[in-house]
Scaffold this motif. Structure first.
Motif, PDB file in Angstrom:
ATOM      1  N   ILE A  35      56.725  29.809  38.208  1.00 43.96           N
ATOM      2  CA  ILE A  35      57.178  30.696  39.292  1.00 43.96           C
ATOM      3  C   ILE A  35      58.227  29.930  40.099  1.00 43.96           C
ATOM      4  O   ILE A  35      57.913  28.938  40.769  1.00 43.96           O
ATOM      5  CB  ILE A  35      56.004  31.118  40.210  1.00 43.96           C
ATOM      6  CG1 ILE A  35      54.919  31.825  39.396  1.00 43.96           C
ATOM      7  CG2 ILE A  35      56.514  32.006  41.335  1.00 43.96           C
ATOM      8  CD1 ILE A  35      53.730  32.303  40.230  1.00 43.96           C
ATOM      9  N   THR A  39      64.553  34.021  41.481  1.00 45.45           N
ATOM     10  CA  THR A  39      64.959  34.100  40.068  1.00 45.45           C
ATOM     11  C   THR A  39      66.460  33.970  39.852  1.00 45.45           C
ATOM     12  O   THR A  39      66.885  33.612  38.759  1.00 45.45           O
ATOM     13  CB  THR A  39      64.515  35.447  39.458  1.00 45.45           C
ATOM     14  OG1 THR A  39      64.877  36.486  40.366  1.00 45.45           O
ATOM     15  CG2 THR A  39      63.036  35.478  39.185  1.00 45.45           C
ATOM     16  N   GLY A  66      59.256  35.590  38.904  1.00 47.05           N
ATOM     17  CA  GLY A  66      59.545  35.194  40.277  1.00 47.05           C
ATOM     18  C   GLY A  66      60.058  36.359  41.104  1.00 47.05           C
ATOM     19  O   GLY A  66      60.170  37.484  40.620  1.00 47.05           O
ATOM     20  N   GLN A  75      56.955  35.995  47.381  1.00 49.40           N
ATOM     21  CA  GLN A  75      56.436  35.121  46.324  1.00 49.40           C
ATOM     22  C   GLN A  75      54.920  35.263  46.143  1.00 49.40           C
ATOM     23  O   GLN A  75      54.414  35.186  45.015  1.00 49.40           O
ATOM     24  CB  GLN A  75      56.779  33.651  46.629  1.00 49.40           C
ATOM     25  CG  GLN A  75      56.512  32.735  45.439  1.00 49.40           C
ATOM     26  CD  GLN A  75      56.836  31.282  45.739  1.00 49.40           C
ATOM     27  OE1 GLN A  75      56.549  30.789  46.820  1.00 49.40           O
ATOM     28  NE2 GLN A  75      57.434  30.596  44.775  1.00 49.40           N
TER      29      GLN A  75
END
Ligand code: T6T
Length: 326
Positions: A35, A39, A66, A75
């Motif tokens: 993660i 991104t 992500g 998140q």
């Protein structure tokens, strides 16, 4: 997740009256999740490539999931969705030192091995029996205090050891960028003729960082330099200097090296850039997770390197290999 498959195999074996031993590491296909902080950032895209290279070498499955912004509110739900998929191990760049502690504890409670990459939770000292966030097995990252000191020395040299500078930073509470600012300020203590102005926080928004540069310059016509403490801060610093008509006069030191920063070095909008080695972070993150999954002990901290980039060395292929993938 392997534990479930293994439990299933045990139940079947018991039904059949057979006895089986623990499956060997070679028989098992582990799943490792990564993660990122967000991104769409070249730093994490490059980290993903390094992680994939290690996953391919080891024959493990890598899941990359992500959020589009560097933000704990976005998140945490991603983390919860990943926990529900029950990977064997989790590599994560936590977007806040405090706010990710409890959600990551849930991953550990679900039997998932947790390693943090790039950023840390709590004080970053893991497995030392102190603090609510000491449970991750390892932290794989750059030495961000040292990176901040490197930035300070480079900027001090670029401005001839005197004048006003400031740090363009993301927001307080992120381990990496907090440490870069800390290292920068420590480094600047060696230069008594340099005044470090108040830090400007841009929330990872390059446009905001550019406007802030122009506002700081409007108040300080003798501004000599700026340290952009991550990719978006550095973009904004270079853009702000350009918009103020001061390219080459107000010096810019950038942390992180996507291709745009290379163009900026060539055109003189950025004077000095510090490349992290995100592919190395991803690669050693996966290797460390695999080691932990196969019963090896792992170091609680793994430090990765830096490469300094300037106009003079940027065409060298040995330097170029550390430009991030966009
Ligand atoms: O500088 C990297 C990363 O190390 C930091 O934690 C957040 O910002 C970046 O992703 C660059 O945008």
């Amino acid at each position: 997740m392997i534990r479930r498959h293994f439990a299933g195999a045990l139940a079947l074996a018991a039904l059949a009256g057979a006895s089986i031993g623990p499956a060997s590491a070679q028989d098992e296909k582990y799943t490792i999740a990564l993660i990122p902080g967000l991104t769409t950032d070249a730093f994490y895209i490059t980290m993903h490539k390094g992680a994939q290279a290690a996953a391919d070498a080891l024959g493990v499955e890598l899941v990359f999931q992500g959020a589009p912004d560097f933000n704990p509110t976005l998140q945490v739900p991603v983390l919860q969705a990943v926990i529900a998929r029950q990977p064997d191990a989790l590599l994560i760049a936590p977007t806040d030192k405090q706010q990710l502690i409890a959600p990551l504890q849930q991953a550990v409670d679900a039997g998932i091995k947790v390693i943090t990459v790039d950023t840390f939770i709590d004080d970053g000292q893991y497995q030392d029996g102190s603090g609510p966030g000491d449970f991750p097995l390892s932290y794989v990252a750059s030495d961000n205090v040292m990176g901040g000191k490197m930035a300070a020395r480079a900027l001090a040299e670029a401005i001839g050891g005197k004048g006003k500078v400031y740090v363009s930073n993301v927001k307080p509470g992120i381990s990496t960028t907090d440490q870069r600012e800390e290292g920068f300020k420590q480094g600047m203590e060696e230069f008594p003729d340099i005044e470090v102005l108040e830090t400007q926080f841009n929330d990872n928004d390059a446009n905001k960082a550019s406007s802030q540069l122009q506002a700081v310059f409007a108040r300080n016509q003798d501004l000599a330099g700026v340290f952009g403490a991550n990719l978006f801060s550095a973009f904004g610093a270079a853009d702000g200097v350009k918009a103020a008509g001061k390219t080459g006069e107000i010096k810019v030191v950038a942390f992180d090296t996507p291709t745009r920063i290379i163009d900026d070095l060539k055109s003189g909008s950025v004077d000095f850039a510090i490349a992290q080695h995100p592919a190395e972070i991803g690669y050693y993150g996966v290797m460390t997770a695999y080691a932990a999954l196969t019963g090896q002990s792992v170091p609680t901290t793994i430090g990765t390197g830096f490469t300094v980039m300037t106009k003079d060395n940027i065409d060298d292929p040995e330097i170029q290999r550390f430009v991030y993938s966009d």
